[in-house]
Design an enzyme around this catalytic site. Structure first.
Site, PDB file in Angstrom:
ATOM      1  N   GLU A   1       4.483   8.408  -4.152  1.00 15.25           N
ATOM      2  CA  GLU A   1       5.298   7.922  -3.040  1.00 15.25           C
ATOM      3  C   GLU A   1       6.301   6.872  -3.489  1.00 15.25           C
ATOM      4  O   GLU A   1       6.854   6.130  -2.673  1.00 15.25           O
ATOM      5  CB  GLU A   1       4.397   7.386  -1.919  1.00 15.25           C
ATOM      6  CG  GLU A   1       3.847   8.520  -1.077  1.00 15.25           C
ATOM      7  CD  GLU A   1       2.808   8.100  -0.052  1.00 15.25           C
ATOM      8  OE1 GLU A   1       2.670   6.904   0.241  1.00 15.25           O
ATOM      9  OE2 GLU A   1       2.109   9.004   0.444  1.00 15.25           O
TER      10      GLU A   1
ATOM     11  N   GLU B   1       0.901  -1.154   0.000  1.00 22.57           N
ATOM     12  CA  GLU B   1       0.000   0.000   0.000  1.00 22.57           C
ATOM     13  C   GLU B   1       0.934   1.196   0.000  1.00 22.57           C
ATOM     14  O   GLU B   1       1.256   1.742   1.039  1.00 22.57           O
ATOM     15  CB  GLU B   1      -0.887  -0.039   1.245  1.00 22.57           C
ATOM     16  CG  GLU B   1      -2.163   0.740   1.095  1.00 22.57           C
ATOM     17  CD  GLU B   1      -2.033   2.199   1.443  1.00 22.57           C
ATOM     18  OE1 GLU B   1      -1.194   2.885   0.798  1.00 22.57           O
ATOM     19  OE2 GLU B   1      -2.771   2.662   2.316  1.00 22.57           O
TER      20      GLU B   1
END
Ligand code: SAH
Length: 687
Positions: free
Chosen positions: A153, A144
């Protein structure tokens, strides 16, 4: 270990040295992180669990052992789900040390220590082999690592590496795939976050128009993603020009390439209009069949009943390089470019072959060249484009300007001097005090005002009579706005700057704004309370260790401090009447002693008091004020309308009380102290 960090105090402007222990960054990171928000995201958690169960079953059905690699384990949640689902072993990788430590504790507490190995490394440092971190490659990859833009990210390089070195070919992946969707829209409101619109000023000698310089007009703007709670954007604020279209997808079960690339789709506008904005969001399919999907689609795309509130994933607003008129039914091509970490868009009109080549050329991400996008963030562009606000300033300037005024403006990148010039008589002299190198002169040049408005690059305390051609200032103006402000009262820097230039002010100087006031109201948040609320158990796993860690970090420095939030994105209802709690008199210098106040507010509406909201109002001239907070309060329900260009300060109460009995309203007592030396506001509330 202690380090000293230098910073300019945002309120007083003075340089200060803060002693920071090495834990400071950790605490900041944890207190401000989105871990709590993720753990409260029921929709996400349930779907991950379903997807993980299905992946473990598929592997087991093949008669294989289920070996899981969980990259970015955080609390260890997804590994614990896998272990519960019957996985034989999990390697839980976490780069952030305090989180890895927490994961070890949480895993132990939940009785999974024999099934889950927490490894405190970045995934690209993990080794595989008999003496390695992992005994063998995994056959289930769980992660995740997504942000609102999906890849911001670093998900792509992490997956690329994992497929090369850490997982088996043909592994199962949860999520299995991600798909990015787009919709082309016209929206003056959102476009005003990137563009500066011409400002119209009714002057005595006719209408004047302040035009943005061509450098700003043609600037590609910022590369950073604009992520917002799109569900708070009313449908009247934009008009959809295309259907929702799949832009691209990534299959996480196959080798992933992170190198820059582009994707192109054909669009047929459903309506004619001005293409300005690309709205975008993604969904993740937890399994190959696409039966378990977690989507960020906004309210007009899916029923509101299915909306899960979350702050860790929102929606993206992309600004096209330029506004493009489009016709209903015409053929358009939208190109999404991406590098390893970000995405940007351009729109082409048909003629695909020629354009094909161009697309290859245009793969550089947008970078601001005009510097205005660096000086003004997106909400600030919106604020400068807010004509109602401009009108208030114009009205106030008209009242205070005289034919022989000598003006000094103190504000970062303010257009007030231009407005003042258009409104005043020609003899009026304007000086703008800047002490950050802002390259702002281009605005004055574009409007032929370079010789009318003089930019002084000096800190207020270093202002000399020669800067002002030995004149005394008769009108001191400011919005006030400073780029260094985070909390509403940081703009009180205007007061400190005004104090520093006192000797240059005429004895009968007019200060605009003449004063400011701090206002406060107790509220119940619809959702924002979640980011501060302990989780306890998450899908049956005890995560109280995480709750305690967040609490510790909040107490480390944050206690008795408020935090900034743009409340137009986070609905709340008022439980008390708004109250003015402090006033600041800009006609006088900053006093030596602290300004404090104590009092109580009655909770006049039923609800849960999650915290207090604080904001500033600036009093420009008699009867003319601007609010950076509450704009309107609808009294029946207590729904609040907030200034959409500003962040308000939120002080979360340490415990929530429910006000019930209206005949005998509960009171909240408060004590607020503005320390004029440090410029800090400390507050305390008792319920
Ligand atoms: N898996 C948890 C937490 C997700 S947050 C959950 O679903 O609740 C993402 C976490 O991944 C963060 O803690 C971050 O520090 C970590 N992280 C991101 N990229 C990483 C990488 N390449 N290697 C190790 N950890 C990583």
């Amino acid at each position: 270990m202690k380090t000293f960090c230098g910073r300019a105090n945002p309120t007083t402007g003075s340089m200060e040295w803060l002693e920071e222990g090495e834990d400071y960054d950790y605490h900041q990171e944890i207190a401000r992180s989105r871990y709590a928000d993720m753990l409260h995201d029921k929709d996400r958690n349930v779907k991950y669990y379903e997807g993980i169960r299905a992946a473990v079953s598929r592997v087991k059905e093949r008669g294989e052992k289920a070996i899981v690699l969980d990259i970015g384990t955080g609390t260890g949640l997804l590994s614990m789900m896998a272990a519960s689902a019957g996985a034989d072993f999990c390697y839980a990788i976490e780069v952030f040390k305090p989180m890895a430590n927490a994961a070890v504790k949480i895993v132990q507490k939940n009785g999974f220590s024999d099934k889950i190995k927490v490894i405190n490394k970045h995934s690209t440092e993990v080794t595989v082999g008999p003496d390695g971190d992992m005994q063998c490659r995994a056959n289930i990859l769980v992660t995740e690592l997504f942000d609102t833009e999906l890849i911001g990210e670093g998900a792509l390089p992490t997956y690329e590496h994992a497929h090369k070195y850490l997982v088996q070919e043909g592994c199962e992946a949860v999520p299995h795939r991600a798909t990015v969707y787009i919709q082309l829209v016209e929206s003056t409101r959102m476009w005003s976050w990137k563009k500066l619109f011409p400002v119209h000023v009714e002057a005595e000698d006719g209408e004047k128009i302040l035009v943005p310089p061509s450098e700003v007009e043609n600037c590609p703007g910022l590369p950073s993603v604009c992520d917002i709670q799109l569900n708070q954007m009313p449908s009247s604020d934009f008009s959809t020009l295309s259907d929702v279209v799949k832009m691209f997808s990534v299959d996480f079960s196959k080798p992933v390439q992170s190198a820059s690339t582009y994707y192109r789709v054909q669009l047929e506008p459903v309506k004619s209009g001005k293409a300005q904005i690309v709205l975008s969001w993604w969904d993740i399919d937890m399994d190959p069949s696409g039966m378990i999907t977690c989507t960020m689609a906004p309210y007009w795309v899916k029923p509101t009943s299915a909306l899960q509130w979350r702050d860790h994933w929102m929606q993206c607003v992309y600004f096209l390089p330029r506004e493009e008129p489009v016709l209903q039914g015409e053929k358009l091509y939208l190109t999404a470019y991406r590098d390893e970490y970000s995405v940007w868009y351009s729109l082409q009109k048909a003629r695909a072959d020629e354009e094909e080549d161009k697309a290859d050329v245009c793969v550089e991400s947008p970078v601001c060249r005009c510097r205005a996008h660096l000086l003004w963030n997106r909400p600030r562009f919106g604020e400068l484009n807010d004509q109602n606000r401009t009108r208030q300033y114009i009205k106030a300037l008209r009242k205070v300007l005289k034919t022989d005024s000598v003006c000094l403006c103190i504000s970062d990148g303010s257009l007030l001097p231009v407005l003042a010039h258009y409104l005043g008589a020609k003899q009026v002299q304007y000086f703008v005090l800047f002490f950050r190198s802002l390259h702002f002169s281009l605005f004055f040049k574009a409007n032929n005002l370079e010789d009318k408005i003089k930019i002084i690059e000096a800190r207020p305390e270093l202002l000399k009579p020669s800067h002002l051609e030995d004149k005394k200032i008769s009108v001191l103006v400011g919005e006030p706005f400073f780029t260094t402000s985070l909390l509403p009262w940081h703009n009180l820097y205007f007061w400190y700057a005004r104090t520093a230039v006192s000797t240059h002010l005429a004895s009968n100087v007019t200060v605009l704004p003449h004063s400011a006031s701090l206002h406060m109201m107790v509220v119940e948040f619809q959702d924002l309370w979640r980011i501060r609320s302990p989780c306890g158990t998450c899908e049956g796993f005890d995560v109280r260790t995480m709750d305690d860690m967040i609490k510790d970090s909040l107490n480390f420095r944050e206690s008795k401090e408020a935090e900034p939030h743009p409340l137009w994105e986070y609905p709340c209802k008022s439980l008390s009447e708004p109250q003015e709690v402090l006033t600041f008199d800009f006609t006088k210098t900053v006093p030596q002693q602290c300004l404090s106040t104590e009092g109580s507010v009655k909770l006049s509406r039923k609800g849960k008091s999650h915290g207090a909201v604080l904001w500033m109002e600036y009093h420009l001239a008699a009867d003319i004020s601007v609010s950076t907070g509450l704009m309107q309060l609808s009294n029946e329900k207590g729904n609040c309308e907030w200034n959409p260009h500003c962040k308000q300060a939120v002080y979360f109460f340490s415990s929530v009380i429910e006000s019930e009995i209206l005949s005998d309203p509960t009171a909240v007592t408060y004590a607020i102290n503005f320390d004029t030396k440090t410029g800090e506001i400390a507050m305390d509330f008792k319920l």
